[in-house]
Design a protein around this motif. Structure first.
Motif, PDB file in Angstrom:
ATOM      1  N   ASP A 206      16.499 -44.271  12.160  1.00 24.68           N
ATOM      2  CA  ASP A 206      17.024 -44.930  10.944  1.00 24.68           C
ATOM      3  C   ASP A 206      17.695 -46.270  11.241  1.00 24.68           C
ATOM      4  O   ASP A 206      17.875 -47.097  10.343  1.00 24.68           O
TER       5      ASP A 206
ATOM      6  N   SER B 275      16.377 -50.030  10.316  1.00 24.44           N
ATOM      7  CA  SER B 275      16.311 -50.359   8.879  1.00 24.44           C
ATOM      8  C   SER B 275      17.707 -50.383   8.248  1.00 24.44           C
ATOM      9  O   SER B 275      17.963 -51.167   7.327  1.00 24.44           O
TER      10      SER B 275
ATOM     11  N   THR C 210      19.869 -53.969   6.496  1.00 26.39           N
ATOM     12  CA  THR C 210      20.460 -54.130   5.158  1.00 26.39           C
ATOM     13  C   THR C 210      21.671 -55.075   5.189  1.00 26.39           C
ATOM     14  O   THR C 210      22.192 -55.448   4.145  1.00 26.39           O
TER      15      THR C 210
ATOM     16  N   LEU D 224      18.972 -46.614   1.893  1.00 18.79           N
ATOM     17  CA  LEU D 224      18.955 -48.042   2.251  1.00 18.79           C
ATOM     18  C   LEU D 224      19.330 -48.909   1.057  1.00 18.79           C
ATOM     19  O   LEU D 224      20.068 -49.898   1.194  1.00 18.79           O
TER      20      LEU D 224
END
Ligand SMILES: Cc1ncc(COP(=O)(O)OP(=O)(O)O)c(N)n1
Ligand SMILES: Cc1ncsc1CCOP(=O)(O)O
Ligand SMILES: [Mg+2]
Length: 212
Positions: A172, A175, A179, A143
């Motif tokens: 996943d 998240s 970003t 990340l």
């Protein structure tokens, strides 16, 4: 270029052919398909590409091919994806003109900048984590890698869709999207699911939530 939330990358497995894998992703709602047939002779890639191109047209999906710029031009696919060992993006742009989509692979901000200056339409950025789908992986980004690349792009005023790739699973996705990347490219997590069509639907639905 249509907004890219999910790009499915074909993969040949014990259970599914390249064509089957794309059919399931399309049926589950994915509207970006990349035909990736590593180590196959171009004549085989062409045969498969022609079948998939028709299928993608039926679904109104964007169809791109990994690596093979000349084939993309020959059959009028929607575009090509190019990595560091492939034809440079600028050369592909000269061959294809502005009407084809060109994606470039990046592992660092410097790669993104290079592809941006060369005229890429989007970036495949990864790997997020280790995956067996691709050999000779670049360093894992995680990340923090995406946060850093997205923030350097903002600072430099570079606006280009970024698609995260490599070992990504359903869990996943929220998240990774947080970003600041534009979308996700997947292969294995869909094909390993008990029902790849349903798994694609499940993924499309979370991505819709994240893009509101
Ligand atoms: C969306 C997307 N991102 C990255 C890649 C990797 O491309 P490349 O670095 O050329 O590696 P190969 O796929 O050719 O092994 C991709 N195909 N798609
Ligand atoms: C083509 C490619 N480039 C970096 S990782 C990868 C494969 C992605 O597939 P998976 O979703 O199965 O890890
Ligand atoms: Mg390549």
């Amino acid at each position: 270029m249509r907004p890219m939330v999910l790009q499915f990358i074909t993969h040949f497995t014990d259970s599914y052919s390249y064509y089957d894998s794309a059919c399931m992703a399309l049926e589950g709602g994915c509207r970006w398909i990349q035909l990736r047939m590593k180590d196959a002779p171009v004549s085989e890639v062409e045969q498969e590409a022609l079948r998939l191109q028709h299928l993608c047209r039926d679904y109104g999906a964007t169809f791109i091919i990994d690596d093979h710029v000349e084939l993309v031009k020959k059959i009028h696919a929607d575009g090509v994806h190019l990595g560091k060992k492939d034809m440079p993006v600028a050369e592909a742009r000269k061959m294809l003109g502005k009407d084809f989509i060109i994606g470039g692979t990046a592992n660092t901000f410097e790669d993104v900048k290079m592809h941006y200056e060369a005229g890429a339409d989007y970036i495949g950025c990864g790997p997020f984590r280790f995956t067996t789908t691709k050999k000779n992986l670049s360093p894992i980004l995680g990340l923090e890698g995406y946060r850093s690349i997205v923030s350097q792009m903002k600072e430099a005023g570079i606006h280009l869709p970024i698609v995260a790739i490599g070992g990504i699973t359903f869990e996943d996705i929220p998240s990774i999207m947080a970003t600041g990347v534009t979308g996700i490219a997947l292969s294995g997590t869909i094909l390993r699911a008990d029902n790849p069509i349903e798994e694609t639907r499940r993924i499309i639905n979370i991505e819709k939530i994240n893009n509101k």
